[in-house]
Design a protein around this motif. Structure first.
Motif, PDB file in Angstrom:
ATOM      1  N   VAL A 286      -4.522 -38.376  50.704  1.00  0.00           N
ATOM      2  CA  VAL A 286      -3.904 -37.708  51.510  1.00  0.00           C
ATOM      3  C   VAL A 286      -3.662 -38.596  52.949  1.00  0.00           C
ATOM      4  O   VAL A 286      -4.845 -39.013  53.561  1.00  0.00           O
ATOM      5  N   ALA A 287      -2.527 -38.885  53.259  1.00  0.00           N
ATOM      6  CA  ALA A 287      -2.609 -39.551  54.460  1.00  0.00           C
ATOM      7  C   ALA A 287      -2.885 -38.766  55.752  1.00  0.00           C
ATOM      8  O   ALA A 287      -3.559 -39.291  56.734  1.00  0.00           O
ATOM      9  N   LYS A 288      -2.174 -37.677  55.735  1.00  0.00           N
ATOM     10  CA  LYS A 288      -2.484 -36.769  56.894  1.00  0.00           C
ATOM     11  C   LYS A 288      -2.420 -35.359  56.486  1.00  0.00           C
ATOM     12  O   LYS A 288      -1.818 -34.995  55.884  1.00  0.00           O
ATOM     13  N   LEU A 289      -3.361 -34.685  57.454  1.00  0.00           N
ATOM     14  CA  LEU A 289      -2.916 -32.872  57.153  1.00  0.00           C
ATOM     15  C   LEU A 289      -2.821 -32.484  58.357  1.00  0.00           C
ATOM     16  O   LEU A 289      -3.248 -32.489  59.686  1.00  0.00           O
ATOM     17  N   LEU A 290      -1.452 -31.785  58.500  1.00  0.00           N
ATOM     18  CA  LEU A 290      -0.841 -31.495  59.622  1.00  0.00           C
ATOM     19  C   LEU A 290      -1.099 -29.916  59.779  1.00  0.00           C
ATOM     20  O   LEU A 290      -0.960 -29.367  58.779  1.00  0.00           O
ATOM     21  N   LEU A 291      -1.743 -29.473  60.652  1.00  0.00           N
ATOM     22  CA  LEU A 291      -2.060 -28.162  60.922  1.00  0.00           C
ATOM     23  C   LEU A 291      -0.918 -27.248  62.038  1.00  0.00           C
ATOM     24  O   LEU A 291      -0.662 -27.961  62.935  1.00  0.00           O
ATOM     25  N   ALA A 292      -0.496 -26.135  61.435  1.00  0.00           N
ATOM     26  CA  ALA A 292       0.250 -25.373  62.254  1.00  0.00           C
ATOM     27  C   ALA A 292       0.023 -24.158  62.519  1.00  0.00           C
ATOM     28  O   ALA A 292      -0.510 -23.228  61.631  1.00  0.00           O
ATOM     29  N   PHE A 302      -7.761 -27.086  69.428  1.00  0.00           N
ATOM     30  CA  PHE A 302      -9.000 -27.763  69.316  1.00  0.00           C
ATOM     31  C   PHE A 302      -8.663 -29.246  68.785  1.00  0.00           C
ATOM     32  O   PHE A 302      -9.287 -30.300  69.422  1.00  0.00           O
ATOM     33  N   PHE A 303      -7.641 -29.380  67.959  1.00  0.00           N
ATOM     34  CA  PHE A 303      -7.555 -30.637  67.692  1.00  0.00           C
ATOM     35  C   PHE A 303      -6.691 -31.531  68.701  1.00  0.00           C
ATOM     36  O   PHE A 303      -6.849 -33.011  68.687  1.00  0.00           O
ATOM     37  N   ARG A 304      -6.126 -30.976  69.563  1.00  0.00           N
ATOM     38  CA  ARG A 304      -5.332 -31.637  70.618  1.00  0.00           C
ATOM     39  C   ARG A 304      -6.622 -32.056  71.926  1.00  0.00           C
ATOM     40  O   ARG A 304      -6.528 -33.118  72.334  1.00  0.00           O
ATOM     41  N   THR A 305      -7.790 -31.172  72.076  1.00  0.00           N
ATOM     42  CA  THR A 305      -8.599 -31.305  73.235  1.00  0.00           C
ATOM     43  C   THR A 305      -9.878 -31.451  72.907  1.00  0.00           C
ATOM     44  O   THR A 305     -10.581 -31.805  73.756  1.00  0.00           O
ATOM     45  N   GLY A 306     -10.567 -30.814  71.749  1.00  0.00           N
ATOM     46  CA  GLY A 306     -11.793 -31.059  71.337  1.00  0.00           C
ATOM     47  C   GLY A 306     -12.538 -29.740  71.910  1.00  0.00           C
ATOM     48  O   GLY A 306     -13.783 -29.734  71.654  1.00  0.00           O
ATOM     49  N   LEU A 339     -17.673 -32.630  60.417  1.00  0.00           N
ATOM     50  CA  LEU A 339     -17.339 -33.588  61.827  1.00  0.00           C
ATOM     51  C   LEU A 339     -18.706 -33.964  62.329  1.00  0.00           C
ATOM     52  O   LEU A 339     -18.967 -35.086  62.883  1.00  0.00           O
ATOM     53  N   VAL A 340     -19.675 -32.856  62.280  1.00  0.00           N
ATOM     54  CA  VAL A 340     -20.812 -33.478  63.311  1.00  0.00           C
ATOM     55  C   VAL A 340     -21.929 -33.915  62.080  1.00  0.00           C
ATOM     56  O   VAL A 340     -23.323 -33.929  62.281  1.00  0.00           O
ATOM     57  N   ALA A 369     -14.714 -38.198  69.067  1.00  0.00           N
ATOM     58  CA  ALA A 369     -14.333 -39.652  68.983  1.00  0.00           C
ATOM     59  C   ALA A 369     -13.836 -40.065  67.574  1.00  0.00           C
ATOM     60  O   ALA A 369     -12.842 -40.937  67.430  1.00  0.00           O
ATOM     61  N   ARG A 370     -14.649 -39.504  66.553  1.00  0.00           N
ATOM     62  CA  ARG A 370     -13.941 -39.959  65.175  1.00  0.00           C
ATOM     63  C   ARG A 370     -13.264 -38.988  64.569  1.00  0.00           C
ATOM     64  O   ARG A 370     -12.770 -39.155  63.353  1.00  0.00           O
ATOM     65  N   ILE A 371     -12.476 -38.162  65.205  1.00  0.00           N
ATOM     66  CA  ILE A 371     -11.782 -36.974  64.655  1.00  0.00           C
ATOM     67  C   ILE A 371     -10.706 -37.645  63.807  1.00  0.00           C
ATOM     68  O   ILE A 371     -10.089 -37.218  62.747  1.00  0.00           O
ATOM     69  N   ALA A 372      -9.963 -38.963  64.244  1.00  0.00           N
ATOM     70  CA  ALA A 372      -8.736 -39.438  63.518  1.00  0.00           C
ATOM     71  C   ALA A 372      -9.334 -39.808  62.036  1.00  0.00           C
ATOM     72  O   ALA A 372      -8.347 -39.716  61.175  1.00  0.00           O
ATOM     73  N   GLU A 373     -10.478 -40.081  61.796  1.00  0.00           N
ATOM     74  CA  GLU A 373     -10.881 -40.526  60.431  1.00  0.00           C
ATOM     75  C   GLU A 373     -10.341 -39.438  59.494  1.00  0.00           C
ATOM     76  O   GLU A 373     -10.438 -39.487  58.378  1.00  0.00           O
ATOM     77  N   PHE A 374     -10.538 -38.286  59.964  1.00  0.00           N
ATOM     78  CA  PHE A 374     -10.336 -36.853  58.975  1.00  0.00           C
ATOM     79  C   PHE A 374      -8.768 -36.540  58.860  1.00  0.00           C
ATOM     80  O   PHE A 374      -8.485 -35.706  58.347  1.00  0.00           O
ATOM     81  N   GLY A 375      -7.951 -37.446  59.326  1.00  0.00           N
ATOM     82  CA  GLY A 375      -6.466 -37.181  59.142  1.00  0.00           C
ATOM     83  C   GLY A 375      -5.672 -36.146  59.852  1.00  0.00           C
ATOM     84  O   GLY A 375      -4.623 -36.026  59.432  1.00  0.00           O
ATOM     85  N   PHE A 376      -6.551 -35.271  60.555  1.00  0.00           N
ATOM     86  CA  PHE A 376      -5.637 -34.209  61.085  1.00  0.00           C
ATOM     87  C   PHE A 376      -4.674 -34.426  62.226  1.00  0.00           C
ATOM     88  O   PHE A 376      -5.134 -35.204  63.263  1.00  0.00           O
ATOM     89  N   LEU A 377      -3.667 -33.740  62.415  1.00  0.00           N
ATOM     90  CA  LEU A 377      -2.862 -33.675  63.597  1.00  0.00           C
ATOM     91  C   LEU A 377      -2.266 -32.141  63.643  1.00  0.00           C
ATOM     92  O   LEU A 377      -2.608 -31.399  62.584  1.00  0.00           O
ATOM     93  N   SER A 378      -1.988 -31.703  64.845  1.00  0.00           N
ATOM     94  CA  SER A 378      -1.550 -30.478  64.764  1.00  0.00           C
ATOM     95  C   SER A 378      -0.487 -30.093  65.913  1.00  0.00           C
ATOM     96  O   SER A 378       0.004 -30.783  66.623  1.00  0.00           O
TER      97      SER A 378
END
Ligand SMILES: Cc1ncc(COP(=O)(O)O)c(C=O)c1O
Ligand SMILES: N[C@@H](CCOP(=O)(O)O)C(=O)O
Length: 484
Positions: A286-292, A302-306, A339-340, A369-378
């Motif tokens: 899975v390249a990316k998981l896009l959350l809508a 959360f996915f934009r700001t933490g 994540l943690v 800082a490692r969130i990109a490894e999980f492939g999420f965008l939102s």
């Protein structure tokens, strides 16, 4: 396979197996169950599974998570669940046997993964039909009964009630937000007259209902005494069953296991996309998981700001994708556990904040800082976006989509540039348009198609109790019905 709790105390027996947690629902420490580790899928397995029919693929994947049901029995349960007769509402009727066919809008590039062809026309049927059969099997083996307490924003409730109605040893108490669901959703649930089904409309939002479910489950004496179980995606079995269609969608969208796929998932309680996360952790390419999200954008934030800032009921919008009107996403705890670094103390500390009505901020943490490894965008969508998307998809492709799927398509279009070139993007179709005909008429000026088996349900007599969101009152209601 043994299970652990996101908060560290999985209860007795220590680290239980699948059948125990199926009946247990929420872990005794208030956390959510997850496998001790995610099973990895080998390349040889992917190759062997590529052409399997849905029921057999479900057996192969679920048998990695369910090791305490004999293989022959689990295979029979999957075969009984995933049939063309149960999932009969496919757009192209001749593709019903695929169970979750892909409907391409742009061949090889953008498609809808059809998950809403089951009896109640929403993706919840994909897991709930299996849960009904699993409950029946395990309860019969153990000679036990269960009283399910659930919360719904519109679709889990009907899926659970259709899956459990008339089942021996099962009662369903379903809490829904009074006056917030569509007329079709209300009719689906409240028109059921089965003796084992109890609908309670609480004068609050979905989050109030979900809080009640958790509060009742956290009263261990009441839970044990009344055999309380769960069908929301706090129950691991729901998430496990949802993992299967990510594999099926991947195989449908690719011709080789060297390829990748991206998924865009309309999200509220984070159960659906949590299953996609787990499929990816298992090794699905899975390249990316896009959350809508809709206007209730706590997860997008959360996915934009933490920052995870669950909203209060007064800040939660009532929208035209009502099933996603959720401001406290229960399965998000499962993702944060990963994540943690699967540290239950950290999760317990973060959820102590959430349970006290506060936010938590991971923006400056090493983990975020490692969130990109999980492939999420939102991304998020509004009522105006929803109407425009429904119109555009209908005009460009001749396909009518529901309001939640429209939120997904809107975000998929917006984020498509971040998906690597040549990677197909599948939007999960989480409901059929007839469930939200008010908004479809607003967008298109015409009524959506309605399956013959659901004709006229709004005119049927309805049976529902309206109650305040009061834990003790709900407990009394259950006690009175269980004692008879
Ligand atoms: C139609 C529909 N779409 C999307 C969602 C969001 O899914 P999840 O809560 O698993 O994130 C729901 C309900 O949960 C739903 O009923
Ligand atoms: N949107 C859901 C809310 C409950 O989600 P679940 O997946 O945790 O059961 C609904 O339609 O009820």
């Amino acid at each position: 396979m043994k299970y652990i709790s996101t908060r560290g105390h999985a209860g007795q027996p220590t680290n239980p197996e699948f059948c125990d947690i199926l009946l247990g629902g929420l872990a005794p420490d208030g956390g959510l169950y997850l496998p001790e580790s995610y099973p990895c899928v080998t390349r040889a397995e992917l190759d062997a599974w590529r052409t399997l029919p849905y029921a057999e693929l479900a057996f192969e994947i679920l048998s990695k998570f369910i090791t305490d049901i004999p293989a022959a029995d689990l295979r029979a349960i999957c075969a009984k669940t995933y049939t063309a007769e149960v999932y009969c509402h496919a757009r192209a009727g001749d593709r019903a046997a695929d169970i979750t066919p892909v409907h391409w809008l742009e061949p090889g590039r953008l498609g809808l993964l059809e998950l809403s062809n089951g009896p109640t026309l929403a993706f919840k049927d994909m897991a709930m039909q299996l849960l009904g059969n699993l409950f029946e099997y395990v309860l019969a083996k153990r000679g036990e009964s269960i009283n399910i307490l659930g919360a719904t924003s519109g679709d889990t409730g009907s899926a659970a009630e259709y899956a459990m109605r008339g089942k021996q040893g099962v009662r369903v108490f379903m809490l829904s937000p009074h006056g917030k669901m569509s007329a079709f959703q209300r009719a689906q649930m409240y028109s059921l007259q089965d003796e084992n089904i109890f609908n309670i409309a609480v004068t609050g939002m979905f989050d109030d209902a979900q809080d009640i479910v958790k509060a009742v489950s956290n009263d261990h004496a009441f839970k044990a005494g009344h055999k309380i179980g769960a069908v929301n995606s706090i129950n691991w079995a729901r998430v496990a069953a949802q993992v299967v269609y990510y594999f099926k969608g991947y195989f449908a969208a690719t011709s080789s296991n060297d390829q990748e796929v991206a998924f865009c998932v309309p999200s509220g309680n984070f159960g659906n996309i949590c299953a996609g996360h787990i499929a990816r952790q298992m090794g699905l390419p899975v390249a990316k998981l896009l959350l809508a999200t809709n206007e209730n954008d706590v997860l997008d934030e959360f996915f934009r700001t933490g920052v995870y800032r669950p909203r209060k009921a007064a800040e939660t919008h009532v929208t035209s994708s009502p099933s996603m009107d959720i401001s406290k996403a229960s399965n998000f705890e499962r993702f944060v556990f990963d994540l943690v670094g699967r540290d239950p103390q950290k999760v317990a500390a973060l959820w102590a904040e959430v349970d006290a009505g506060r936010a938590f901020d991971l923006s400056a943490s090493a983990e975020f800082a490692r969130i990109a490894e999980f492939g999420f965008l939102s991304g998020a969508s509004s009522h105006a976006d929803r109407l425009a998307t429904i119109r555009k998809v209908f005009e460009q492709y001749g396909v009518m989509i529901d309001t939640h799927t429209a939120d997904g398509v809107k975000v998929a279009w917006e984020l498509a540039g971040a998906v690597p070139a040549g990677v197909p993007l599948l939007v999960l179709e989480t409901a059929l348009p007839v469930k939200f005909s008010e908004t479809i008429v607003e967008a298109l000026g015409r009524e959506p198609e309605r399956p013959a088996d659901l004709a006229g349900i709004e005119a049927l007599p309805q049976r529902v109790e309206v109650m305040a969101p009061d834990v003790d009152a709900i407990k009394r209601f259950i006690t009175e019905r269980v004692r008879g």
